[in-house]
Design a protein around this motif. Structure first.
Motif, PDB file in Angstrom:
ATOM      1  N   SER A   7       0.847  -1.198   0.000  1.00  0.00           N
ATOM      2  CA  SER A   7       0.000   0.000   0.000  1.00  0.00           C
ATOM      3  C   SER A   7       0.878   1.242   0.000  1.00  0.00           C
ATOM      4  N   ILE A   8       0.720   2.055  -1.056  1.00  0.00           N
ATOM      5  CA  ILE A   8       1.564   3.241  -1.179  1.00  0.00           C
ATOM      6  C   ILE A   8       1.159   4.365  -0.238  1.00  0.00           C
ATOM      7  N   LEU A   9       0.121   4.115   0.572  1.00  0.00           N
ATOM      8  CA  LEU A   9      -0.212   5.112   1.600  1.00  0.00           C
ATOM      9  C   LEU A   9       0.993   5.340   2.531  1.00  0.00           C
ATOM     10  N   ASP A  29       3.327  -8.013  -6.356  1.00  0.00           N
ATOM     11  CA  ASP A  29       2.408  -8.468  -7.400  1.00  0.00           C
ATOM     12  C   ASP A  29       1.484  -7.358  -7.884  1.00  0.00           C
ATOM     13  N   TYR A  30       0.999  -6.529  -6.955  1.00  0.00           N
ATOM     14  CA  TYR A  30       0.115  -5.422  -7.285  1.00  0.00           C
ATOM     15  C   TYR A  30       0.626  -4.171  -6.566  1.00  0.00           C
ATOM     16  N   VAL A  31       0.093  -3.006  -6.978  1.00  0.00           N
ATOM     17  CA  VAL A  31       0.313  -1.761  -6.231  1.00  0.00           C
ATOM     18  C   VAL A  31      -1.029  -1.383  -5.616  1.00  0.00           C
ATOM     19  N   HIS A  32      -1.104  -1.328  -4.288  1.00  0.00           N
ATOM     20  CA  HIS A  32      -2.366  -1.008  -3.621  1.00  0.00           C
ATOM     21  C   HIS A  32      -2.462   0.504  -3.432  1.00  0.00           C
ATOM     22  N   VAL A  33      -3.520   1.086  -4.016  1.00  0.00           N
ATOM     23  CA  VAL A  33      -3.690   2.540  -4.005  1.00  0.00           C
ATOM     24  C   VAL A  33      -4.946   2.867  -3.193  1.00  0.00           C
ATOM     25  N   ASP A  34      -4.781   3.537  -2.070  1.00  0.00           N
ATOM     26  CA  ASP A  34      -5.890   3.850  -1.165  1.00  0.00           C
ATOM     27  C   ASP A  34      -6.453   5.226  -1.468  1.00  0.00           C
ATOM     28  N   VAL A  35      -7.730   5.247  -1.866  1.00  0.00           N
ATOM     29  CA  VAL A  35      -8.408   6.513  -2.210  1.00  0.00           C
ATOM     30  C   VAL A  35      -9.425   6.810  -1.107  1.00  0.00           C
ATOM     31  N   MET A  36      -9.275   7.951  -0.450  1.00  0.00           N
ATOM     32  CA  MET A  36     -10.137   8.293   0.693  1.00  0.00           C
ATOM     33  C   MET A  36     -10.723   9.681   0.483  1.00  0.00           C
ATOM     34  N   ASP A  37     -12.009   9.818   0.853  1.00  0.00           N
ATOM     35  CA  ASP A  37     -12.735  11.051   0.507  1.00  0.00           C
ATOM     36  C   ASP A  37     -13.067  11.955   1.692  1.00  0.00           C
ATOM     37  N   GLY A  38     -12.676  11.571   2.904  1.00  0.00           N
ATOM     38  CA  GLY A  38     -13.017  12.406   4.057  1.00  0.00           C
ATOM     39  C   GLY A  38     -14.479  12.308   4.458  1.00  0.00           C
ATOM     40  N   GLN A  39     -15.238  11.412   3.804  1.00  0.00           N
ATOM     41  CA  GLN A  39     -16.658  11.210   4.121  1.00  0.00           C
ATOM     42  C   GLN A  39     -16.871   9.772   4.575  1.00  0.00           C
ATOM     43  N   PHE A  40     -16.515   8.853   3.699  1.00  0.00           N
ATOM     44  CA  PHE A  40     -16.651   7.434   4.049  1.00  0.00           C
ATOM     45  C   PHE A  40     -15.670   7.067   5.149  1.00  0.00           C
TER      46      PHE A  40
END
Ligand code: DX5
Ligand code: ZN
Length: 219
Positions: A7-9, A29-40
């Protein structure tokens, strides 16, 4: 073999390109990209333009984890930005809208995935399984890296594994939150196929050795 999705966080955002390019040689194997919106979730991370930029330089498939409210509004844009796997959260919208979001993802040729927060039971994934190529089980409350692993989520992994086997599906089961070599072993014993690791990967003195140790948890 168990797959590893760093996770690139927990990457150095000043040197994001360097850190992402290093994932290939480290054996991930993968690049984990965490997208966060400040709501969820109570945090804001990165959005569509950054996913596009990562896609241009990533040596590995992008495993994009949307922690956003009503993801149906955005799934097409994340697919077009270069997601290879796009995960939405069950808790983020109604079942009808989530099913529609998964269908749109698949129609764009992207692997659709659903995620469950710690309080959401295993059976909540059942209406979605046929549309999914991956199920993501959270072992922390989503929102931040570096939290402690919740070992009490292991029965949930086992139960979801049982559903996938019983239905004859080929979905991968991914685990995210507090994963290191010791907790990763527990996840794999419970039935996980893919391990996300943020702080454990980026703090490892030898990331390639860390990835190899996780790969070896199941040959
Ligand atoms: C948390 C994120 C995770 C996080 C994992 O909301 O979904 O992907 O980066 O970080 P660690 O591995 O440090 O728990
Ligand atoms: Zn994540």
């Amino acid at each position: 073999m168990v797959k590893v999705s760093p996770s690139i966080l927990s990457a150095d955002f000043v040197n994001l390109e360097r850190d992402i390019r290093a994932l290939g040689p480290a054996g991930a194997d993968y690049v984990h990209v965490d997208v966060m919106d400040g709501q969820f979730v109570p945090n804001i991370s990165i959005g569509i333009p950054v996913v596009e930029a990562i896609h241009r330089i990533s040596p590995l498939p992008l495993d994009v984890h949307l922690m956003i409210d009503r993801p149906l509004r955005y799934v097409e844009r994340f697919c077009k930005a270069g997601a290879d796997i796009l995960t939405i959260h069950i808790e983020a919208d109604t079942q009808e809208n989530n099913l529609e979001a998964l269908r749109r993802i698949r129609d764009l040729g992207v692997r659709a995935a659903i995620s469950v927060k710690p309080a959401t039971p295993a059976e909540a994934v059942l209406p979605y399984l046929e549309l999914c190529s991956l199920v993501l089980v959270m072992t922390v409350e989503p929102g931040f890296g570096g939290q402690s692993f919740m070992a009490d989520m292991m029965p949930k992994i086992t139960e979801i594994r049982r559903y996938v086997t019983e239905k004859g599906l080929s979905c991968e089961i991914e685990v995210d939150g507090g994963v290191n070599e010791a907790t990763g072993r527990t996840c794999v014993e419970a039935g996980a196929d893919v391990l996300v690791a943020g702080s454990a990967y980026f703090k490892a003195p030898d990331p390639a050795a860390f990835v190899a140790a996780l790969h070896a948890l199941r040959k």
